[in-house]
Design an enzyme around this catalytic site. Structure first.
Site, PDB file in Angstrom:
ATOM      1  N   PRO A  12      43.813  36.185  38.134  1.00  0.00           N
ATOM      2  CA  PRO A  12      42.753  36.348  39.127  1.00  0.00           C
ATOM      3  C   PRO A  12      43.108  35.858  40.526  1.00  0.00           C
ATOM      4  CG  PRO A  12      42.315  34.445  37.762  1.00  0.00           C
ATOM      5  CD  PRO A  12      43.538  35.093  37.193  1.00  0.00           C
ATOM      6  N   ASP A  35      49.918  44.803  43.755  1.00  0.00           N
ATOM      7  CA  ASP A  35      48.587  45.027  44.323  1.00  0.00           C
ATOM      8  C   ASP A  35      48.345  44.081  45.505  1.00  0.00           C
ATOM      9  OD1 ASP A  35      47.920  46.990  42.574  1.00  0.00           O
ATOM     10  OD2 ASP A  35      46.522  45.791  41.382  1.00  0.00           O
ATOM     11  N   LYS A  56      45.612  48.967  47.799  1.00  0.00           N
ATOM     12  CA  LYS A  56      44.569  48.860  48.811  1.00  0.00           C
ATOM     13  C   LYS A  56      43.516  47.934  48.229  1.00  0.00           C
ATOM     14  CE  LYS A  56      44.598  53.469  50.799  1.00  0.00           C
ATOM     15  NZ  LYS A  56      43.789  54.664  50.607  1.00  0.00           N
ATOM     16  N   GLY A  87      46.492  42.851  39.789  1.00  0.00           N
ATOM     17  CA  GLY A  87      45.570  41.718  39.759  1.00  0.00           C
ATOM     18  C   GLY A  87      44.891  41.608  38.398  1.00  0.00           C
ATOM     19  N   GLY A  88      44.585  40.385  37.971  1.00  0.00           N
ATOM     20  CA  GLY A  88      43.850  40.176  36.718  1.00  0.00           C
ATOM     21  C   GLY A  88      44.627  40.672  35.518  1.00  0.00           C
ATOM     22  N   ASP A  89      43.942  41.434  34.664  1.00  0.00           N
ATOM     23  CA  ASP A  89      44.592  42.065  33.511  1.00  0.00           C
ATOM     24  C   ASP A  89      44.877  43.522  33.886  1.00  0.00           C
ATOM     25  OD1 ASP A  89      45.051  41.819  30.382  1.00  0.00           O
ATOM     26  OD2 ASP A  89      44.263  43.813  30.845  1.00  0.00           O
ATOM     27  N   THR A 117      41.743  38.033  33.215  1.00  0.00           N
ATOM     28  CA  THR A 117      40.877  38.911  33.996  1.00  0.00           C
ATOM     29  C   THR A 117      39.849  38.099  34.804  1.00  0.00           C
ATOM     30  OG1 THR A 117      39.553  40.916  33.890  1.00  0.00           O
ATOM     31  CG2 THR A 117      39.150  39.304  32.163  1.00  0.00           C
ATOM     32  N   ALA A 118      39.315  38.740  35.847  1.00  0.00           N
ATOM     33  CA  ALA A 118      38.379  38.050  36.752  1.00  0.00           C
ATOM     34  C   ALA A 118      37.162  37.502  36.001  1.00  0.00           C
ATOM     35  CB  ALA A 118      37.933  39.013  37.854  1.00  0.00           C
ATOM     36  N   MET A 169      33.716  45.009  41.121  1.00  0.00           N
ATOM     37  CA  MET A 169      33.646  45.889  42.300  1.00  0.00           C
ATOM     38  C   MET A 169      32.197  46.296  42.607  1.00  0.00           C
ATOM     39  SD  MET A 169      36.947  48.319  41.632  1.00  0.00           S
ATOM     40  CE  MET A 169      36.859  48.371  39.869  1.00  0.00           C
ATOM     41  N   ALA A 198      37.272  33.681  42.460  1.00  0.00           N
ATOM     42  CA  ALA A 198      37.428  32.810  41.288  1.00  0.00           C
ATOM     43  C   ALA A 198      38.874  32.346  41.178  1.00  0.00           C
ATOM     44  CB  ALA A 198      37.026  33.575  40.025  1.00  0.00           C
TER      45      ALA A 198
HETATM   46  C1  LIG Z   1      40.421  46.848  41.035  1.00  0.00           C
HETATM   47  S1  LIG Z   1      39.512  45.615  40.166  1.00  0.00           S
HETATM   48  C2  LIG Z   1      40.826  44.881  39.262  1.00  0.00           C
HETATM   49  C3  LIG Z   1      40.358  43.966  38.157  1.00  0.00           C
HETATM   50  C4  LIG Z   1      41.511  43.233  37.484  1.00  0.00           C
HETATM   51  N1  LIG Z   1      42.379  44.159  36.796  1.00  0.00           N
HETATM   52  C5  LIG Z   1      41.028  42.139  36.516  1.00  0.00           C
HETATM   53  O1  LIG Z   1      41.292  42.245  35.306  1.00  0.00           O
HETATM   54  O2  LIG Z   1      40.407  41.180  36.970  1.00  0.00           O
HETATM   55  C6  LIG Z   1      39.229  44.458  41.469  1.00  0.00           C
HETATM   56  C7  LIG Z   1      37.936  43.688  41.249  1.00  0.00           C
HETATM   57  O3  LIG Z   1      38.153  42.597  40.366  1.00  0.00           O
HETATM   58  C8  LIG Z   1      37.306  41.525  40.705  1.00  0.00           C
HETATM   59  N2  LIG Z   1      38.148  40.361  41.065  1.00  0.00           N
HETATM   60  C9  LIG Z   1      39.484  40.331  41.160  1.00  0.00           C
HETATM   61  N3  LIG Z   1      39.907  39.087  41.456  1.00  0.00           N
HETATM   62  C10 LIG Z   1      38.805  38.306  41.530  1.00  0.00           C
HETATM   63  C11 LIG Z   1      38.581  36.914  41.799  1.00  0.00           C
HETATM   64  N4  LIG Z   1      39.584  36.083  42.009  1.00  0.00           N
HETATM   65  N5  LIG Z   1      37.312  36.463  41.800  1.00  0.00           N
HETATM   66  C12 LIG Z   1      36.271  37.294  41.541  1.00  0.00           C
HETATM   67  N6  LIG Z   1      36.425  38.613  41.295  1.00  0.00           N
HETATM   68  C13 LIG Z   1      37.665  39.118  41.288  1.00  0.00           C
HETATM   69  C14 LIG Z   1      36.451  41.997  41.876  1.00  0.00           C
HETATM   70  O4  LIG Z   1      35.279  42.598  41.358  1.00  0.00           O
HETATM   71  C15 LIG Z   1      37.352  43.052  42.490  1.00  0.00           C
HETATM   72  O5  LIG Z   1      36.622  43.960  43.285  1.00  0.00           O
END
Ligand SMILES: C[S@@+](CC[C@H](N)C(=O)[O-])C[C@H]1O[C@@H](n2cnc3c(N)ncnc32)[C@H](O)[C@@H]1O
Length: 249
Positions: A12, A35, A56, A87-89, A117-118, A169, A198
């Site tokens: 995250p 990313d 983006k 980012g995240g998973d 993941t977030a 998102m 987060a």
């Molecule tokens: C394109 S999605 C990717 C999600 C990612 N694959 C995951 O598993 O967290 C991007 C969205 O993830 C969320 N996100 C990613 N990083 C975050 C963080 N550090 N804190 C809160 N929300 C986050 C937000 O909703 C953001 O708009």
């Protein structure tokens, strides 16, 4: 001879939430396509790689996605270890499916490395469990966003069906989310929390109810945020009330 592509979750944001496996692969990567939200300390682990930003912040265009898949394939034909760092998973809202399909079609070997993941990072920030015995036994990961030409996305049905919902998102769609959920019968007093950044130093938490959601969203900065909805987020719920719920379950 072609190389191997690794679809890697960067977590995250906090660099120490990267998995040990991801760090090892980054240390021997030849090429990294990453990313937008990946931390510089995470990228620094790719000591010998050519590193390219390809993301983006939101709404990646489909031609750009095709271009990323093509770059992965071209890189795997020239180098041993190619990392697509997300980012995240990588398997949640990360356009991994398009890249997996393109790699399969091109006959390129790939491996997926999961990330935090977030939703998990947000739960950790809040100090609450997304599931809770007798109160929340299901969690939905949802996004209200959908691309042009995609089939209808009934995100609200998933939110209504789950005890806890985590909306990705969605912070910019607070008015719409409130209106749709209230219209479909979700209670105005349902606890909601917006968690921005987060795991990062700029973390921000805004708590309230579904009725307050647009006001909460207006107080946020410009960082990535998830919206959590459900009774499990109610930290002040008195233990006798929980016991009563458990007896009924
Ligand atoms: C394109 S999605 C990717 C999600 C990612 N694959 C995951 O598993 O967290 C991007 C969205 O993830 C969320 N996100 C990613 N990083 C975050 C963080 N550090 N804190 C809160 N929300 C986050 C937000 O909703 C953001 O708009």
């Amino acid at each position: 001879m072609t190389g191997k592509v690794y679809l890697v979750g960067a977590g995250p944001g906090a660099p120490d939430l990267l998995t040990v496996r991801a760090a090892e692969i980054l240390s021997r990567a030849d090429v990294v396509l990453h990313d937008a939200l990946v931390h510089p300390e995470t990228l620094a682990l790719a000591r010998k790689a050519q590193v390219y930003a390809v993301g983006k912040r939101s709404g990646r265009h489909s031609t750009a996605q095709k271009f990323i898949s093509k770059r992965l394939i071209d890189s795997a034909r020239r180098f041993d270890t190619v990392v697509r760092l997300k980012g995240g998973d990588p398997l949640l809202f990360g356009r991994a499916h398009e890249e997996i399909q393109a790699l399969r079609r091109a006959g390129i070997e790939f491996e997926i490395v999961p990330g935090v993941t977030a939703a998990s990072a947000a739960g950790a920030e809040l100090g609450v469990s997304l599931t809770r015995r007798g109160v929340a036994r299901s969690v939905a990961f949802v996004t209200p966003r959908s691309g042009v030409g995609e089939r209808h996305n009934d995100w609200a049905a998933s939110v209504l069906a789950a005890d806890t919902a985590v909306i990705y998102m969605g912070a910019g769609l607070a008015e719409e989310i409130r209106a749709v959920l209230l219209d479909r019968g979700k209670g105005p007093h349902t606890p909601v929390v917006l968690v921005e950044n987060a795991s990062l130093p700029g973390r921000n938490v805004h708590r309230g109810t579904l009725a307050d959601l647009p006001d909460l969203a207006r107080r946020m900065g410009s960082g990535p945020a998830v919206l959590l909805i459900g009774e499990a987020l109610e930290t002040s719920i008195a233990e006798p009330a929980v016991e009563a719920l458990l007896r009924r379950a």
